[in-house]
Motif scaffolding. Structure first.
Motif, PDB file in Angstrom:
ATOM      1  N   VAL A  88      18.488   3.475  -0.625  1.00 16.40           N
ATOM      2  CA  VAL A  88      17.982   4.284  -1.784  1.00 16.40           C
ATOM      3  C   VAL A  88      20.250   4.695  -2.399  1.00 16.40           C
ATOM      4  N   LEU A  89      20.664   4.887  -1.307  1.00 17.58           N
ATOM      5  CA  LEU A  89      22.052   5.096  -1.689  1.00 17.58           C
ATOM      6  C   LEU A  89      23.233   3.872  -2.340  1.00 17.58           C
ATOM      7  N   ASP A  90      22.193   2.987  -1.460  1.00 16.47           N
ATOM      8  CA  ASP A  90      23.133   0.980  -1.110  1.00 16.47           C
ATOM      9  C   ASP A  90      23.907   1.807  -0.206  1.00 16.47           C
ATOM     10  N   VAL A  91      24.375   2.831   0.774  1.00 18.03           N
ATOM     11  CA  VAL A  91      24.835   2.291   1.866  1.00 18.03           C
ATOM     12  C   VAL A  91      25.006   2.258   3.160  1.00 18.03           C
ATOM     13  N   PRO A  92      25.282   1.043   3.047  1.00 21.03           N
ATOM     14  CA  PRO A  92      25.280   0.209   4.930  1.00 21.03           C
ATOM     15  C   PRO A  92      25.028   0.710   5.686  1.00 21.03           C
ATOM     16  N   CYS A  93      24.185   0.680   6.896  1.00 17.42           N
ATOM     17  CA  CYS A  93      23.581   1.546   7.927  1.00 17.42           C
ATOM     18  C   CYS A  93      22.795   0.675   8.843  1.00 17.42           C
ATOM     19  N   LEU A  94      23.381   1.001  10.154  1.00 20.64           N
ATOM     20  CA  LEU A  94      23.314  -0.221  10.952  1.00 20.64           C
ATOM     21  C   LEU A  94      22.617   1.227  12.419  1.00 20.64           C
ATOM     22  N   ASN A 134      42.158   1.787   8.343  1.00 19.69           N
ATOM     23  CA  ASN A 134      42.388   2.576   8.104  1.00 19.69           C
ATOM     24  C   ASN A 134      40.647   3.299   8.018  1.00 19.69           C
ATOM     25  N   ALA A 135      40.315   4.470   8.883  1.00 19.50           N
ATOM     26  CA  ALA A 135      38.762   5.518   8.710  1.00 19.50           C
ATOM     27  C   ALA A 135      39.120   6.130   8.652  1.00 19.50           C
ATOM     28  N   GLU A 136      38.227   7.062   7.960  1.00 18.19           N
ATOM     29  CA  GLU A 136      37.862   8.738   8.095  1.00 18.19           C
ATOM     30  C   GLU A 136      36.979   8.440   8.513  1.00 18.19           C
ATOM     31  N   ARG A 137      36.291   9.436   9.776  1.00 24.48           N
ATOM     32  CA  ARG A 137      35.066   9.157  10.648  1.00 24.48           C
ATOM     33  C   ARG A 137      34.553  11.147  10.511  1.00 24.48           C
ATOM     34  N   PHE A 138      33.101  10.456  10.480  1.00 23.53           N
ATOM     35  CA  PHE A 138      32.597  11.568  10.055  1.00 23.53           C
ATOM     36  C   PHE A 138      32.003  11.681  11.160  1.00 23.53           C
ATOM     37  N   VAL A 139      31.811  12.991  12.323  1.00 22.06           N
ATOM     38  CA  VAL A 139      30.913  12.720  13.468  1.00 22.06           C
ATOM     39  C   VAL A 139      29.919  13.912  13.319  1.00 22.06           C
ATOM     40  N   TRP A 140      28.273  12.963  12.824  1.00 23.12           N
ATOM     41  CA  TRP A 140      27.702  14.737  12.647  1.00 23.12           C
ATOM     42  C   TRP A 140      26.282  14.607  14.030  1.00 23.12           C
ATOM     43  N   ASN A 141      26.542  15.319  14.973  1.00 23.02           N
ATOM     44  CA  ASN A 141      26.063  15.147  15.680  1.00 23.02           C
ATOM     45  C   ASN A 141      24.690  16.501  16.064  1.00 23.02           C
ATOM     46  N   LEU A 142      23.660  16.810  17.284  1.00 21.39           N
ATOM     47  CA  LEU A 142      23.150  17.328  17.061  1.00 21.39           C
ATOM     48  C   LEU A 142      21.689  16.850  16.101  1.00 21.39           C
ATOM     49  N   VAL A 143      21.866  15.808  15.361  1.00 24.56           N
ATOM     50  CA  VAL A 143      20.655  16.036  14.098  1.00 24.56           C
ATOM     51  C   VAL A 143      19.212  15.231  14.792  1.00 24.56           C
ATOM     52  N   ARG A 144      18.157  15.837  14.663  1.00 17.79           N
ATOM     53  CA  ARG A 144      17.418  16.299  15.486  1.00 17.79           C
ATOM     54  C   ARG A 144      16.272  16.638  14.434  1.00 17.79           C
ATOM     55  N   SER A 145      17.088  16.789  13.403  1.00 18.61           N
ATOM     56  CA  SER A 145      15.650  17.153  12.009  1.00 18.61           C
ATOM     57  C   SER A 145      15.662  16.583  11.123  1.00 18.61           C
ATOM     58  N   VAL A 148      35.489   4.696   4.908  1.00 16.66           N
ATOM     59  CA  VAL A 148      34.981   6.029   5.941  1.00 16.66           C
ATOM     60  C   VAL A 148      33.259   5.740   6.559  1.00 16.66           C
ATOM     61  N   LEU A 149      33.714   6.504   7.953  1.00 16.16           N
ATOM     62  CA  LEU A 149      32.455   6.026   8.764  1.00 16.16           C
ATOM     63  C   LEU A 149      31.519   7.615   9.031  1.00 16.16           C
ATOM     64  N   VAL A 204      30.488   4.012   5.426  1.00 11.04           N
ATOM     65  CA  VAL A 204      29.194   2.820   6.082  1.00 11.04           C
ATOM     66  C   VAL A 204      28.913   4.336   6.927  1.00 11.04           C
ATOM     67  N   VAL A 205      28.289   3.953   7.429  1.00 15.53           N
ATOM     68  CA  VAL A 205      26.878   4.815   8.687  1.00 15.53           C
ATOM     69  C   VAL A 205      26.535   3.615   9.895  1.00 15.53           C
ATOM     70  N   PHE A 206      26.872   4.028  10.651  1.00 16.18           N
ATOM     71  CA  PHE A 206      26.271   3.823  12.231  1.00 16.18           C
ATOM     72  C   PHE A 206      25.798   5.018  12.803  1.00 16.18           C
TER      73      PHE A 206
END
Length: 275
Positions: free
Chosen positions: A83-89, A35-46, A8-9, A63-65
């Motif tokens: 805190v969630l122990d999730v890779p973040c780049l 195989n990747a399941e992509r969640f695209v989060w846009n306009l994250v400004r707050s 999951v991305l 994994v978070v990019f």
């Protein structure tokens, strides 16, 4: 045979999310059986929006990019992932660091690419407006103002390719070839634009058109998706391209990005020849 893996991305962006999504697609293309399941989060400004993202990440993991340059939001996302122990780049980091180390330039992260509203930004904005006003044969009276004109039968990716080119700052128009209808007269008179013919293997084009008819709840057996009819359309189009000495790109196995890169290269060569 290797077992297929799943990931999951979460792709987090302060703007449209197109950049990070394209980068993620490129990365995934280098990895086999993933195989990747992509969640695209846009306009994250707050912070509120960051917390919404973190709530979903807590449920789905993965994994978070991200491309969050604004300090408060970036820290909140990265600490939350910790805190969630999730890779973040922060995906811009290696590019920025390498250039800064090599040149000695001072790093000053901006909250959003929109903060850099320079000449290139306005050129892209102008190109987008032009392309939207010259889609599918519209605005033929001033087609001479285009840098690129794409010509082809229905469903050979003319519009998405034009839109991609516009994002690169290229004023692109497209003209459809419709059976029984004369070719737009302006095409034979235009001198400035690069005119490119797009084509596709008939068998592949039939499948695309049949799917389109099904989606519109129309008869997939219509002449629009008939193999013999489509073969004639494609052949007639190729003959038109040959008569006018227009370069031709077969988009059957090409992505929009690949087709656009080929057109950009043709445009570069044409511009160099005119210098």
């Amino acid at each position: 045979m290797m077992e297929s893996k799943h990931v999951v991305l979460h792709l987090v962006s302060p703007s449209s999310g197109e950049l990070i999504d394209l980068l993620a697609r490129s990365v995934l293309g280098q990895l086999e059986n993933l195989n990747a399941e992509r969640f695209v989060w846009n306009l994250v400004r707050s912070i509120e929006r960051v917390n919404e993202v973190l709530a979903v990440i807590a449920e789905t993991r993965g994994v978070v990019f991200h491309t969050l340059s604004e300090k408060t939001n970036r820290r909140a996302l990265e600490e939350g992932c910790g805190v969630l122990d999730v890779p973040c780049l922060f995906v811009l980091e290696p590019f920025v660091s390498t250039l800064a180390d090599h040149t000695g330039a001072v790093v000053r992260f901006r909250a959003s690419p929109r903060d850099m509203m320079d000449e290139e930004y306005f050129r892209r904005l102008d190109a987008m407006r032009f392309t939207l006003a010259h889609d599918d044969g519209i605005g033929g009276h001033d087609i001479e103002s285009a840098e690129v004109v794409l010509v082809g039968v229905s469903r050979v990716t003319k519009t998405p390719t034009c839109m991609y080119l516009a994002h690169r700052g290229v004023r692109a128009a497209n003209v459809p070839l419709v059976p029984g209808m004369p070719v737009v007269d302006a095409l034979s008179k235009t001198k400035k634009p690069l005119i490119v013919g797009l084509t596709m293997q008939p068998e592949y084009l039939v499948r695309i058109r049949a799917k389109r008819l099904t989606m519109l709840k129309q008869n997939p057996g219509d002449a629009y998706a008939d193999l013999d009819v489509v073969r004639r359309e494609v052949l007639d189009a190729r003959r038109l391209f040959a008569r006018n000495n227009w370069p031709v790109i077969d988009v059957t196995s090409q992505s929009i990005e690949q087709t656009s890169a080929m057109i950009m290269e043709l445009l570069k060569v044409r511009q160099a020849q005119r210098v």
